[in-house]
Design a protein around this motif. Structure first.
Motif, PDB file in Angstrom:
ATOM      1  N   PRO A 133      12.187 149.914   9.296  1.00  0.00           N
ATOM      2  CA  PRO A 133      12.298 151.240   9.936  1.00  0.00           C
ATOM      3  C   PRO A 133      12.645 152.325   8.922  1.00  0.00           C
ATOM      4  N   ILE A 134      11.713 152.613   8.013  1.00  0.00           N
ATOM      5  CA  ILE A 134      11.999 153.521   6.919  1.00  0.00           C
ATOM      6  C   ILE A 134      12.361 154.918   7.412  1.00  0.00           C
ATOM      7  N   ALA A 135      11.668 155.395   8.459  1.00  0.00           N
ATOM      8  CA  ALA A 135      11.956 156.739   8.974  1.00  0.00           C
ATOM      9  C   ALA A 135      13.378 156.820   9.526  1.00  0.00           C
ATOM     10  N   THR A 136      13.774 155.794  10.264  1.00  0.00           N
ATOM     11  CA  THR A 136      15.115 155.778  10.854  1.00  0.00           C
ATOM     12  C   THR A 136      16.186 155.706   9.773  1.00  0.00           C
ATOM     13  N   VAL A 137      15.981 154.853   8.783  1.00  0.00           N
ATOM     14  CA  VAL A 137      16.960 154.703   7.706  1.00  0.00           C
ATOM     15  C   VAL A 137      17.067 155.994   6.895  1.00  0.00           C
ATOM     16  N   ALA A 138      15.923 156.576   6.552  1.00  0.00           N
ATOM     17  CA  ALA A 138      15.932 157.807   5.759  1.00  0.00           C
ATOM     18  C   ALA A 138      16.580 158.954   6.532  1.00  0.00           C
ATOM     19  N   MET A 182      15.113 160.307  -1.021  1.00  0.00           N
ATOM     20  CA  MET A 182      14.726 161.650  -0.603  1.00  0.00           C
ATOM     21  C   MET A 182      15.510 162.085   0.635  1.00  0.00           C
ATOM     22  N   GLY A 183      15.648 161.186   1.605  1.00  0.00           N
ATOM     23  CA  GLY A 183      16.421 161.501   2.802  1.00  0.00           C
ATOM     24  C   GLY A 183      17.860 161.853   2.459  1.00  0.00           C
ATOM     25  N   LEU A 184      18.467 161.080   1.554  1.00  0.00           N
ATOM     26  CA  LEU A 184      19.848 161.323   1.137  1.00  0.00           C
ATOM     27  C   LEU A 184      19.965 162.672   0.418  1.00  0.00           C
ATOM     28  N   ALA A 185      19.024 162.943  -0.476  1.00  0.00           N
ATOM     29  CA  ALA A 185      19.091 164.180  -1.260  1.00  0.00           C
ATOM     30  C   ALA A 185      18.862 165.415  -0.391  1.00  0.00           C
ATOM     31  N   ILE A 186      17.890 165.344   0.509  1.00  0.00           N
ATOM     32  CA  ILE A 186      17.632 166.482   1.404  1.00  0.00           C
ATOM     33  C   ILE A 186      18.861 166.768   2.259  1.00  0.00           C
ATOM     34  N   GLY A 187      19.547 165.707   2.684  1.00  0.00           N
ATOM     35  CA  GLY A 187      20.756 165.881   3.482  1.00  0.00           C
ATOM     36  C   GLY A 187      21.840 166.642   2.738  1.00  0.00           C
ATOM     37  N   LEU A 188      21.926 166.465   1.421  1.00  0.00           N
ATOM     38  CA  LEU A 188      22.916 167.209   0.633  1.00  0.00           C
ATOM     39  C   LEU A 188      22.632 168.706   0.682  1.00  0.00           C
ATOM     40  N   GLY A 189      21.344 169.069   0.638  1.00  0.00           N
ATOM     41  CA  GLY A 189      20.993 170.483   0.726  1.00  0.00           C
ATOM     42  C   GLY A 189      21.218 171.043   2.115  1.00  0.00           C
ATOM     43  N   ILE A 190      20.781 170.309   3.123  1.00  0.00           N
ATOM     44  CA  ILE A 190      20.945 170.760   4.502  1.00  0.00           C
ATOM     45  C   ILE A 190      22.422 170.923   4.842  1.00  0.00           C
ATOM     46  N   GLY A 191      23.264 170.033   4.286  1.00  0.00           N
ATOM     47  CA  GLY A 191      24.696 170.073   4.583  1.00  0.00           C
ATOM     48  C   GLY A 191      25.327 171.422   4.305  1.00  0.00           C
ATOM     49  N   GLY A 192      24.951 172.049   3.194  1.00  0.00           N
ATOM     50  CA  GLY A 192      25.519 173.356   2.862  1.00  0.00           C
ATOM     51  C   GLY A 192      25.056 174.444   3.806  1.00  0.00           C
ATOM     52  N   THR A 193      23.760 174.459   4.105  1.00  0.00           N
ATOM     53  CA  THR A 193      23.235 175.507   4.984  1.00  0.00           C
ATOM     54  C   THR A 193      23.753 175.365   6.406  1.00  0.00           C
ATOM     55  N   MET A 194      24.154 174.154   6.791  1.00  0.00           N
ATOM     56  CA  MET A 194      24.666 173.942   8.139  1.00  0.00           C
ATOM     57  C   MET A 194      26.172 174.221   8.232  1.00  0.00           C
ATOM     58  N   VAL A 208      36.500 168.892   9.822  1.00  0.00           N
ATOM     59  CA  VAL A 208      36.683 167.722  10.696  1.00  0.00           C
ATOM     60  C   VAL A 208      35.652 167.744  11.815  1.00  0.00           C
ATOM     61  N   ARG A 209      35.454 168.910  12.397  1.00  0.00           N
ATOM     62  CA  ARG A 209      34.474 169.048  13.466  1.00  0.00           C
ATOM     63  C   ARG A 209      33.069 168.683  12.986  1.00  0.00           C
ATOM     64  N   ILE A 210      32.676 169.172  11.814  1.00  0.00           N
ATOM     65  CA  ILE A 210      31.352 168.872  11.283  1.00  0.00           C
ATOM     66  C   ILE A 210      31.225 167.385  10.975  1.00  0.00           C
ATOM     67  N   ALA A 211      32.308 166.762  10.509  1.00  0.00           N
ATOM     68  CA  ALA A 211      32.270 165.319  10.259  1.00  0.00           C
ATOM     69  C   ALA A 211      31.995 164.556  11.553  1.00  0.00           C
ATOM     70  N   PHE A 212      32.643 164.965  12.648  1.00  0.00           N
ATOM     71  CA  PHE A 212      32.366 164.365  13.954  1.00  0.00           C
ATOM     72  C   PHE A 212      30.912 164.600  14.344  1.00  0.00           C
ATOM     73  N   PHE A 214      21.634 162.484   7.383  1.00  0.00           N
ATOM     74  CA  PHE A 214      22.836 162.989   8.053  1.00  0.00           C
ATOM     75  C   PHE A 214      24.109 162.427   7.422  1.00  0.00           C
ATOM     76  N   PHE A 215      24.039 161.205   6.899  1.00  0.00           N
ATOM     77  CA  PHE A 215      25.186 160.652   6.188  1.00  0.00           C
ATOM     78  C   PHE A 215      25.502 161.506   4.966  1.00  0.00           C
ATOM     79  N   ALA A 216      24.450 161.981   4.284  1.00  0.00           N
ATOM     80  CA  ALA A 216      24.647 162.832   3.109  1.00  0.00           C
ATOM     81  C   ALA A 216      25.353 164.123   3.466  1.00  0.00           C
ATOM     82  N   GLN A 217      25.131 164.627   4.666  1.00  0.00           N
ATOM     83  CA  GLN A 217      25.783 165.866   5.083  1.00  0.00           C
ATOM     84  C   GLN A 217      27.287 165.662   5.247  1.00  0.00           C
ATOM     85  N   ILE A 218      27.687 164.439   5.592  1.00  0.00           N
ATOM     86  CA  ILE A 218      29.114 164.136   5.701  1.00  0.00           C
ATOM     87  C   ILE A 218      29.749 164.062   4.315  1.00  0.00           C
ATOM     88  N   ILE A 219      29.120 163.304   3.405  1.00  0.00           N
ATOM     89  CA  ILE A 219      29.716 163.141   2.079  1.00  0.00           C
ATOM     90  C   ILE A 219      29.617 164.442   1.265  1.00  0.00           C
TER      91      ILE A 219
END
Length: 539
Positions: free
Chosen positions: A284-289, A361-373, A158-162, A294-299
């Protein structure tokens, strides 16, 4: 000795109140990571290589104060606001003021680069102090919410989701409010800092006032010394946890601080130039990506909770790091926009990688970062249980203080290394020059290249009072390649180190349960010392 005021279960309201504090923890780091380097170089006008000095000096200060803060919170007698929440209550308003001062545009006050550097360092030191007085107690408070392994994972989920929701907002919204392309001298950054300063202060107050800890421990008053500060490093499990945490922080600092720069000055280099020349809007491709990252880290949280249940935290961390490595290699291979073409008087570019691919790519990288975080965050309470077994007393503040110091040191290194490499490759920052000097550059293009690093045509000139603000619209080829290589190769190397460390991490659910039970039976278990040695040997 500790006492428990609950049955291990944490109510939903208590989870939400506790998790609110990480709106500051997650969001503030991303505002600084994504916006601070461009703010310093493209608004305030500080050379890239001096940014490294600012970040490292500020973290040196952080290292000086963290031992005191951790020891102070451990030594406080539990009261109405526990041992930790008291400090959050006091420093919440100071965070508001410090964030505004951190993003104060000193270019409006002085043209002296040395004075700007000194002022930024002082303000960063103030902010780091306020941040530490909130986050060290907060992270210690996390381990006191419950000692149940499964419930602790739920609380941290829950904390990480916040935290990640705040991260998404703080990646997308601040850049809409404040940007170097606004050419307003940095005034928009003050507005941005004031808005988010209020949000962060309120979130900290919610945790301080309404969350409740289940684990209550008496004050532990230890003498502040280097030996005492680094004492948690005696615990092997803590060293392994810390290594995984530091690798994540360093890699994320590299990714977040230069992702916008990578998109603007490499991947979309000519689109950025065209936008600066024409003043037109762009996608704003950089902002969206980054938001999708970070959205990927939540899901990804349910995925990593599943992997923890089935395979353990070590496997989950290695899975996330390996995925990040694969995607960083793909990121390295993404093609940038081609050479400029002029069609009917308008600037056109040959297409590089399509926008949809950058977003994927932004979504996929977030999935990897999510685990390490997520894994290190969820493991902190478990590691404190091991520390209690090792030392015979529970000192979350000491563990949190050292963790915060070394974690922010890792972030500082992750933030400081790229500016050194990119600065050496010829990165050009915003400069403020007099009307007379600007006219001399117009008259002598060779002098302009010598002094500015590029031809004057590569800058956007805006008259602010009696001074011209000269903002680069593109970077030299060497700087572009340095940005690309830094954003990909550094995280790959860091993730490899993280995987090597994770392979040595042996603490699992079964061991943690045995450790908690033995800690609770210390005073009336005749076989305590023998069982203690057996458990420590298994780690």
């Amino acid at each position: 000795m500790k006492t428990s005021t609950g049955n291990g279960k944490v109510s939903l309201g208590n989870k939400l109140a506790f998790s609110a504090g990480d709106i500051f923890g997650g969001g503030s780091f991303n505002i600084i990571n994504f916006l601070f380097v461009p703010f310093l170089t493209l608004v305030v006008g500080i050379p890239m290589y001096w940014v490294s000095v600012i970040l490292l000096f500020s973290k040196f200060w952080d290292g000086l104060i963290d031992p005191f803060i951790g020891t102070i919170t451990d030594g406080k007698k539990p009261g109405k606001f526990g041992k930790r929440r008291y400090f959050m209550l006091i420093f919440a308003p100071i965070v508001f003021v410090a964030l505004i001062l951190l993003f104060f545009p000193w270019n409006l006050v002085t043209d002296s680069v040395p004075l700007k550097i000194v002022l930024v360092i002082i303000m960063y030191m103030l902010y780091a102090t306020a941040q530490s007085f909130v986050l060290i107690p907060y992270y210690s408070h996390a381990s006191e919410m419950t000692d149940d392994f499964t419930e602790r994972n739920k609380v941290n989920a829950v904390r990480i989701a916040f935290s990640l929701t705040s991260s998404i907002i703080c990646v997308v919204v601040p850049g809409m409010i404040a940007s170097p392309t606004k050419l307003d001298g940095g005034r928009s950054y003050l507005v941005m800092a004031a808005i988010f300063g209020v949000i962060f202060a309120v979130s900290i107050l919610v945790t301080a006032l309404f969350s409740r800890e289940q684990i209550v421990t008496p004050p532990v008053r230890n003498k502040v010394s280097l030996k005492q500060f680094f004492r948690p490093l005696k615990v092997k499990t803590y060293r392994q946890y810390l290594g995984m945490q530091m690798c994540t922080s360093m890699g994320m600092a590299v990714m977040s601080s230069f992702f916008f720069t990578y998109c603007d000055f490499y991947l979309r280099r000519y689109t950025y130039l065209e936008t600066m020349v024409s003043g037109a809007s762009r996608f704003p491709i950089a902002t969206v990506a980054a938001g999708l990252m970070f959205f990927a880290q939540i899901i990804a949280l349910p995925l990593y909770l599943y992997l923890i249940r089935k395979k353990g935290k070590r496997f989950a961390y290695i899975f996330g790091a390996a995925l990040w490595i694969v995607l960083a290699v793909v990121l390295l291979a993404l093609p940038a926009e081609g050479a400029i073409q002029v069609v009917d008087g308008a600037i056109k570019t040959t297409e590089g990688v399509p926008d949809w691919a950058v977003m994927v790519m932004g979504l996929a990288i977030g999935l990897g970062i999510g685990g390490t975080m997520f894994i290190p965050h969820s493991a902190f309470g478990d590691v404190c249980d091991v520390g209690q077994l090792y030392f015979g007393e529970r000192t979350e503040g000491a563990f949190s203080g050292l963790t915060n110091f070394l974690n922010t040191t890792a972030q500082a290194i992750g933030l400081a290394l790229p500016p050194i490499f990119i600065g050496m490759a010829g990165y050009v920052e915003t400069q403020y020059i007099s009307k007379e000097l600007y006219e001399s550059y117009l008259a002598d293009p060779v002098l302009a290249v010598k002094e500015l690093g590029m031809a004057l045509d590569n800058f956007k000139a805006t008259l602010v009072g009696d001074t011209y603000q000269i903002v680069p619209m593109i970077q030299v080829e060497g700087a572009q390649q340095a940005i690309r290589l830094t954003l990909t190769l550094l995280p790959i190397a860091i993730c490899v180190i993280g995987i090597i460390i994770a392979l040595r991490y042996k603490l699992n659910k079964d061991l943690q349960s045995k450790i908690v039970a033995l800690n609770q039976s210390k005073d009336d278990n005749p076989d305590y010392e023998q069982q203690r040695e057996q458990l420590l040997n298994q780690l």
